[in-house]
Design a protein around this motif. Structure first.
Motif: not given
Length: 967
Positions: A219, A233, A318, A414, A419
């Protein structure tokens, strides 16, 4: 046919020869090799004056191991090309060569170091290079003997080696032409990089294997729109999570339909929240949401998202603001349209790390934005730079080529920062180093390139202004076998990027250039272009080899007194080994007395993989320095597979080793395997296939043995003029004339399968199964008759042609056959040419007549076979059939020849009467019916014919013909 009584048997002219039925090739072939070397066949052929030169330029194998079956296929095809052109009247030269530099050999030495616990980097470079040189020299000697054992002819005493001092000098000299003509430049761009071997790789050094990779959907938050897109996103998909720290942009596709999607419900475990919004391609939205474990009803499409809206948006990485990131990813990511984005897979958005992707690099290069987007996060061993937040020191690959810890660390981070939308694994075709077998990566690193679209400043504009333009033009001036080779190389040349010339290794020819200290690669004086300096370098290389570049004081030696050495840096990279082999035409064809008069080879012949290898690099190198292709013909062969069509592998245990075939069957069987197959496609080989080849060989050997036996006492007094011969012999001469044209045409077209099929079918069907079968009676039983003299004359003419026509294929066997009749100490079939064939042998009218005669004969022999099967007769000579022939011209043809002899019967009657119902008919021979009758009379005790006159002559129990022969 054989006499019934001992006294008559001794009067027959039975074949006499020492030529054995069993070839014994594994044992006897080395004897012929030694003989050729003793009498100097190759050198004596070079002494033949007035011939047009013909040069096959050898693509150099690496000097680093025993030969495999692909080597045998390759070198045998080359040998057949050279030998056949020599025998067609050319001065066919062949200079074997070896690639002695580069990673394959360097890697072997490093393997030995690793076994001994030595560190290559602690060894003085010229000591290491010396070990590489010794290793290569040892394998050259081994491979040379293995090639010679296959019967390959050539200048083995003086091959070309890329590590010879003169070769190293010329390679450096050819490189400096790129330096001087302005096409050499230093650039920093993504190249295929082997972290295991710590060097850039050429496309030809890469092979593709299945690999399981991590795959992630990531994202990127949207900012700066001032509307409902802020906080949404953009989702990207990648199979290289390790490139995420180097992300500098995301791109979308112009013309793709995008939508804003909102999550309305979530399952128990997922990485999305209710109310979270995503920008996705409409064509891929459902698939992406499914990856996030969101089912229909858990999300809704809010609205369209226009291209204008996308163009006004900005994105955040992210990892922006992550605790401990030290601002590494705080800059906004660039967000724009790109023409390489599609909505067929992924998300409709593409994450860009221009340091690790060529398309992204080229996009930002053309935008003039490289300085903003290039990173240097990945080191030469595939680890992240130590000061990279979160991931410093993490490895993309381990030293053994296995998965490192970088991807997992990035995915975990992440997830931690929210993310990640989804993750998984995918099996796909992925590039690997052909040497270490480890995966490769795209890595941005300073390298040296030849610009193939820059105008070449060498005054050869008539060939084209750029290297690419010249190459594309020259491709159409070359003859390709098969023709598809042209299209393959043309498409590669159209699409290829600039040539990466540099490698970060030790064993090879260095990039002999200097850069000015403090200058930028874009500055006009960045590279030292000085003819005097170049002259010093090549002179030193000629006398001492390329090692002098790495010797103490080298910079002073080359620059002192011309420019100030302190103002320049010496480049220490080595040249791409494909530049080495691509330059071989210069120091082999151009510089050697036994090379090519115009520096261009008549033939380059290699495997089809060399369209992206040697054919490719040789063309680039040659058009870059001479404007022309280095070859007139390019011939390609396929790969060798096992009998089931599978790629050979030591782990599977399906490899076929040339040495084992030679020890079991002999090299001629291996050569015949090559000739029997269509080498332009992939080749299958296995025990059963080789047995079939050996069977074909035995059939041909029997044909040659029969000829030798029947010619044992042939002299010039027996020779008969063609015009005086019976029609059967004249028909054989016609077939020889036809075959002569086929053989020469097929050899000229490098079609050895066509040659073999034509000659083998002639030898087995026209000769053994027909002509020899028919003429055995005359050869064995006739006295000094015209018929027998004509037959032996034809046998002599057959011998001269079959042995020479097949000599390029069966080099040992045809030498054996030749020496049976030409046992002189310095005689060899390989010093002969294909005999000229008189034009008046060709007789199409006679051939048409005999086509009908042979068809009628097939009907008769088929009818007799029925009687033999039914045990009515034991041999065809017991028969005297009546043949009913409807066609007047065919009937007249049969009546004009000794048809009973052709059918090997004692008598035969030919009639125009209609065939009775009981007549035998062969469906494919219309208008011919055969009625079986037994021959009348007694059996001749000498020739076995059943004739009425047997027993009425001076010699008891024989026919009139045999009585005359005995008188």
């Amino acid at each position: 046919m054989c006499a019934d009584t001992p006294e008559y048997k001794t009067t027959l002219n039975l074949p006499r020869t020492d030529f054995p039925m069993r070839a014994g090739l594994p044992k006897r072939e080395p004897e012929w090799l030694a003989r050729w070397e003793k009498i100097g066949v190759y050198d004596r052929l070079r002494e033949k004056k007035g011939r047009t030169p013909f040069t096959l330029h050898d693509g150099p194998p690496y000097a680093n191991g025993h030969l495999h079956i692909g080597h045998a296929l390759n070198k045998t095809i080359k040998d057949m090309i050279v030998r056949s052109h020599q025998m067609m009247g050319f001065d066919a030269r062949y200079i074997p060569g070896w690639d002695c530099h580069g990673l394959p050999i360097e890697w072997k030495i490093e393997e030995e170091y690793r076994k001994k616990g030595r560190d290559k980097d602690q060894v003085p470079i010229n000591e290491f290079r010396g070990e590489c040189r010794d290793f290569a020299r040892g394998w050259v000697d081994i491979q040379r003997d293995e090639f010679k054992r296959l019967g390959i002819t050539g200048n083995w005493e003086n091959p070309y080696l890329t590590m010879d001092f003169h070769a190293e000098r010329v390679i450096a000299e050819e490189f400096m032409k790129f330096l001087m003509n302005g096409t050499l430049y230093q650039g920093s761009k993504p190249v295929m990089w082997s972290p295991v071997e710590k060097t850039a790789l050429a496309e030809a050094e890469v092979e593709y294997h299945d690999k399981e990779s991590f795959t992630v959907w990531v994202k990127f938050p949207v900012v700066g729109t001032g509307g409902d897109l802020d906080g949404a996103k953009v989702v990207i998909w990648t199979t290289t999570p390790w490139t995420m720290p180097s992300n500098k942009a995301v791109v979308f596709g112009a013309g793709i339909s995008y939508g804003l999607y909102e999550v309305t419900a979530t399952p128990e475990e997922c990485w999305v929240e209710v109310g979270e919004r995503f920008l996705l391609s409409d064509a891929l939205a459902d698939e992406v949401m499914g990856r996030a474990r969101l089912e229909g009803g858990m999300y809704t499409r809010v609205r369209d998202v226009t291209q204008d809206e996308l163009a006004k948006a900005s994105l955040e990485h992210p990892l922006k603001g992550a605790e401990g990131s030290n601002g590494e990813w705080d800059d906004l990511r660039d967000f724009r349209a790109a023409d390489f984005v599609t909505d067929t897979e992924g998300t409709g958005f593409v994450h860009c790390a221009p340091s690790h992707g060529l398309e992204e690099y080229e996009l930002y290069r053309d935008l003039g934005m490289l300085e903003q987007v290039i990173t240097y996060n990945v080191m030469e061993d595939g680890r992240f730079r130590d000061d990279l937040p979160f991931f410093g020191g993490k490895a993309i690959l381990k030293p053994n080529g296995k998965e490192g810890n970088a991807n997992a660390a990035i995915i975990d981070k992440l997830v931690e920062v929210g993310g990640l939308l989804a993750r998984g694994k995918i099996k796909h075709s992925y590039p690997h180093s052909w040497r270490s077998k480890a995966p490769v990566i795209y890595r941005n690193t300073p390298q040296w390139f030849a610009a193939i679209d820059k105008v070449v400043g060498d005054g050869l504009d008539t060939f084209g202004k750029t290297i690419r333009e010249r190459a594309l033009t020259e491709i159409d001036n070359v003859n390709w076998t098969p023709k598809s080779g042209r299209n393959r190389l043309h498409s590669m040349m159209e699409a290829r990027p600039d040539w990466v010339l540099s490698r970060q290794r030790a064993w090879g020819v260095p990039l002999t250039c200097f850069t000015k200290k403090g200058a930028l690669p874009t500055d006009a004086d960045f590279l030292l272009r000085n003819a005097d300096v170049n002259a010093r370098i090549v002179e030193a290389f000629e006398t001492d080899g390329a090692d002098v570049w790495y010797a103490d004081g080298a910079k002073q030696r080359f620059l002192g007194g011309i420019v100030n050495p302190d103002d320049y840096n010496q480049v220490t990279d080595i040249l791409d080994v494909w530049f080495d082999s691509g330059s071989t035409h210069a120091f082999t064809l151009r510089d050697r007395e036994d090379g090519s008069e115009d520096g261009i080879a008549d033939v380059y012949m290699e495997g089809t993989d060399q369209h992206r290898g040697w054919f490719h690099s040789s063309l680039l190198q040659s058009v870059g320095t001479t404007g022309r292709a280095p070859y007139r013909n390019v011939v390609t062969h396929g790969f060798t597979l096992d009998a089931k069509g599978m790629k050979m592998s030591k782990s599977i245990g399906n490899t076929i080793v040339p040495d084992e075939v030679v020890r079991q069957y002999g090299a001629d069987i291996l050569r015949l395997w090559v000739a029997q197959a269509d080498y332009t496609a992939d080749q299958r080989i296995g025990p059963e296939i080789l047995k079939g080849v050996a069977d074909s060989y035995r059939r041909l050997r029997n044909t040659m043995r029969f000829m030798l036996g029947s010619l044992s006492d042939f002299t010039e007094a027996d020779r008969t003029a063609a015009a005086d011969m019976p029609e059967l012999e004249q028909w054989v001469l016609h077939r020889l004339a036809e075959l002569d044209e086929v053989v020469r045409t097929r050899y000229a077209a490098f079609d050895f399968q066509g040659v073999w099929q034509a000659v083998f079918n002639f030898a087995t069907l026209d000769l053994s199964a027909f002509y020899f079968d028919v003429r055995k009676d005359a050869l064995y039983c006739d006295g000094d008759t015209l018929r027998r003299r004509a037959a032996r004359t034809v046998l002599d003419l057959l011998f001269q042609r079959l042995t020479t026509w097949l000599a390029p294929i069966l080099v040992f066997t045809m030498e054996e056959v030749w020496l049976e009749r030409n046992p002189d100490a310095d005689s060899s079939v390989h010093m002969a040419d294909f005999p000229a064939t008189p034009a008046d042998w060709r007789n199409d009218a006679l051939a048409a007549k005999w086509s009908g005669v042979r068809a009628a004969r097939r009907a008769v022999t088929a009818a007799l076979e029925v009687q033999r099967t039914d045990k009515v007769i034991g041999a065809s000579l017991e028969a005297a059939p009546v043949v009913h022939v409807e066609d007047d011209s065919l009937r007249a043809a049969l009546q004009s020849v000794a048809f009973e002899d052709l059918c090997i019967t004692s008598d035969i009657a030919i009639t125009a009467d209609a065939s009775p119902a009981e007549a035998f008919r062969l469906p494919e021979v219309s208008g011919v019916g055969v009625v079986f009758e037994k021959a009348a009379g007694a059996k001749c005790q000498r020739c076995w014919k059943v004739l009425p006159d047997v027993g009425t002559h001076a010699h008891a129990g024989v026919c009139g013909r045999c009585d005359k022969a005995l008188t």
